[in-house]
Every structure is written in structure tokens, then in C-alpha cells.
Design a protein around this motif. Structure first.
Motif, PDB file in Angstrom:
ATOM      1  N   ASP A  19     -29.108   5.512 -14.763  1.00  0.00           N
ATOM      2  CA  ASP A  19     -29.216   4.398 -15.974  1.00  0.00           C
ATOM      3  C   ASP A  19     -28.622   4.150 -17.080  1.00  0.00           C
ATOM      4  O   ASP A  19     -28.152   3.117 -17.462  1.00  0.00           O
ATOM      5  N   LEU A  20     -28.535   5.226 -17.311  1.00  0.00           N
ATOM      6  CA  LEU A  20     -27.905   5.297 -18.914  1.00  0.00           C
ATOM      7  C   LEU A  20     -26.487   4.392 -18.888  1.00  0.00           C
ATOM      8  O   LEU A  20     -25.787   3.864 -19.427  1.00  0.00           O
ATOM      9  N   ILE A  21     -25.567   5.876 -17.970  1.00  0.00           N
ATOM     10  CA  ILE A  21     -24.424   5.346 -17.900  1.00  0.00           C
ATOM     11  C   ILE A  21     -23.467   3.982 -16.582  1.00  0.00           C
ATOM     12  O   ILE A  21     -23.354   3.606 -17.121  1.00  0.00           O
ATOM     13  N   TYR A  22     -24.909   3.821 -15.967  1.00  0.00           N
ATOM     14  CA  TYR A  22     -25.057   2.540 -14.996  1.00  0.00           C
ATOM     15  C   TYR A  22     -24.893   1.487 -16.485  1.00  0.00           C
ATOM     16  O   TYR A  22     -23.992   0.249 -16.374  1.00  0.00           O
ATOM     17  N   ARG A  23     -25.957   1.666 -17.373  1.00  0.00           N
ATOM     18  CA  ARG A  23     -26.143   0.308 -18.727  1.00  0.00           C
ATOM     19  C   ARG A  23     -24.611  -0.048 -20.006  1.00  0.00           C
ATOM     20  O   ARG A  23     -23.825  -0.475 -20.127  1.00  0.00           O
ATOM     21  N   GLN A  27     -18.956   7.168 -21.598  1.00  0.00           N
ATOM     22  CA  GLN A  27     -18.358   8.053 -23.165  1.00  0.00           C
ATOM     23  C   GLN A  27     -19.566   7.355 -24.418  1.00  0.00           C
ATOM     24  O   GLN A  27     -19.916   8.065 -25.128  1.00  0.00           O
ATOM     25  N   ALA A  28     -20.190   6.214 -23.989  1.00  0.00           N
ATOM     26  CA  ALA A  28     -21.180   5.914 -25.014  1.00  0.00           C
ATOM     27  C   ALA A  28     -22.592   6.203 -24.804  1.00  0.00           C
ATOM     28  O   ALA A  28     -23.819   6.506 -25.475  1.00  0.00           O
ATOM     29  N   THR A  29     -22.863   7.113 -23.875  1.00  0.00           N
ATOM     30  CA  THR A  29     -24.254   7.795 -23.252  1.00  0.00           C
ATOM     31  C   THR A  29     -23.809   9.704 -23.765  1.00  0.00           C
ATOM     32  O   THR A  29     -23.613  10.376 -23.164  1.00  0.00           O
ATOM     33  N   GLY A  30     -24.113  10.081 -24.635  1.00  0.00           N
ATOM     34  CA  GLY A  30     -23.957  11.027 -25.350  1.00  0.00           C
ATOM     35  C   GLY A  30     -25.123  12.547 -24.845  1.00  0.00           C
ATOM     36  O   GLY A  30     -25.997  12.088 -24.376  1.00  0.00           O
ATOM     37  N   MET A  31     -24.395  13.465 -24.922  1.00  0.00           N
ATOM     38  CA  MET A  31     -25.644  14.494 -24.766  1.00  0.00           C
ATOM     39  C   MET A  31     -26.843  14.099 -25.220  1.00  0.00           C
ATOM     40  O   MET A  31     -28.349  14.525 -25.354  1.00  0.00           O
ATOM     41  N   ILE A 107     -16.179   1.987 -10.162  1.00  0.00           N
ATOM     42  CA  ILE A 107     -14.890   1.558 -10.876  1.00  0.00           C
ATOM     43  C   ILE A 107     -15.318   1.472 -11.633  1.00  0.00           C
ATOM     44  O   ILE A 107     -14.291   1.983 -12.983  1.00  0.00           O
ATOM     45  N   ASN A 108     -16.279   1.780 -12.485  1.00  0.00           N
ATOM     46  CA  ASN A 108     -16.390   1.050 -14.349  1.00  0.00           C
ATOM     47  C   ASN A 108     -16.563   2.612 -14.700  1.00  0.00           C
ATOM     48  O   ASN A 108     -16.068   2.893 -15.610  1.00  0.00           O
ATOM     49  N   THR A 109     -17.463   3.296 -14.381  1.00  0.00           N
ATOM     50  CA  THR A 109     -16.949   5.117 -14.925  1.00  0.00           C
ATOM     51  C   THR A 109     -15.599   6.101 -14.545  1.00  0.00           C
ATOM     52  O   THR A 109     -14.444   6.224 -14.577  1.00  0.00           O
TER      53      THR A 109
END
Length: 187
Positions: A19-23, A27-31, A107-109
Motif C-alpha cells: 500500500d505505501l509503495i504504491y501510494r 524512496q518515500a517509504t522509509g523503514m 513501471i513506477n518501481t
């Protein structure tokens, strides 16, 4: 921690990460954010996945399986190979109009990774190869003189429509791709 708790924690982590990576993107989804949102400790995350890339690659593999099953089942409802080739774009348009559509996760990732051998990029490549193979099979059933070439052109239309729908917020890209597909089929 018992095995049910362990599998629940792993599942929660995978769902939250997807969910976080798709949104937001990789890079914006840190640990720290993943730990906070999933409720799974950093130690547990690294127990299951040695690196963030391995976690993201697993998330994408799961998404690939679900997305391909959904897509293939939806397209295969059409009765003839020609109808299935054209149905691709109706299915895509329905997806574009769905709440939460943010383009193609692959494509996004892949766009966030520079190294062609990065685990995330490799999963994205595998997804596109599966999609191409699915379309190639339909092109063969259709009786295309060169099913490989036709399938590659359809893949360009598919990914182009997805990208335009995401970047421009324009679901009619599926309609435009459908018109080009009709031209490719001589219709």
C-alpha cells in the motif's frame, strides 16, 4: 511468537508495504515509516527480508500474481481471440476509473531503480514478460501472421495507456489505445 502471530506479522508487513509503495513510491517509504504503519518491528522485518529491496521484490511478486490473475480472468471473458485483444482496453479503463489507481506498480518501481539487475527491477521485468506472453498467446489464437510482433505492439499500447492514465489522469487513454488496436487488427 507463535507461527500464527509470525505469519500474521509477515502478512501485515507485506500488505502495508504494498500500500505505501504504491501510494508513495519506494524512496518515500522509509523503514521507520514501514515500522510505524505496519506495527512490525525493524528486527522482524529484517528477519523475514534481508534488505528493503528484498521486501519490495516480494511485495511486487505477490502483486504480479494477483494482478495477472485478475487481468487474465477479466480479458478471457470475451469469447473470441479478437474480442479478447480488444477487451484488454475495456478492462484497463475499468482499472483506470477505480478508486486508488496510481498507474502500474511495476513501471513506477522500475523507474525508481537505476540498476537493471536490482531485484525490484527484475520483478518488474518478469511481470512485463508474463504480460507479453499472455498477449502473445491471444495473438497466436487470433491467427496473427507474426504474433510476436503484434504482441509487442499491444504491450506498448497497454503500457502507454496505463502511463497516460496515471500521469495525465485521463482514463480515455484506454479508448485511444483501443482505436490503435483496432487499426493494428485491420478493423
Amino acid at each position: 511468537m507463535d507461527s500464527k502471530s509470525t505469519s500474521d506479522a509477515r502478512e501485515k508487513l507485506l500488505e502495508t508495504t504494498e500500500d505505501l509503495i504504491y501510494r508513495n513510491g519506494i524512496q518515500a517509504t522509509g523503514m521507520d515509516f514501514l515500522v510505524k504503519e505496519s506495527g512490525v518491528s525493524r528486527k522482524t522485518i529484517y528477519k523475514y527480508f534481508g534488505t528493503k529491496d528484498e521486501l519490495v521484490a516480494e511485495v511486487l511478486r505477490r502483486r504480479d500474481e494477483r494482478w495477472m490473475n485478475w487481468f487474465m480472468t477479466s480479458v478471457e471473458r470475451a469469447e473470441t481471440p479478437e474480442a479478447r485483444l480488444l477487451e484488454i482496453f475495456s478492462v484497463l479503463k475499468g482499472w483506470f476509473l477505480a478508486e486508488g489507481f496510481r498507474g502500474c506498480a511495476f513501471i513506477n518501481t522500475a523507474g525508481e531503480t537505476g540498476d537493471p539487475q536490482d531485484p525490484v527491477r527484475l520483478v518488474a521485468k518478469e511481470h512485463k514478460e508474463k504480460l507479453l506472453e499472455f498477449v502473445r498467446t491471444i495473438c497466436q489464437e487470433y491467427g496473427a501472421p507474426d504474433p510476436d510482433a503484434l504482441a509487442r505492439r499491444f504491450l506498448v499500447l497497454i503500457d502507454g495507456a496505463i502511463t497516460v492514465a496515471h500521469v495525465l489522469g485521463d482514463s480515455s487513454s484506454a479508448d485511444d489505445a483501443l482505436e490503435v488496436a483496432r487499426t493494428l487488427l485491420g478493423k
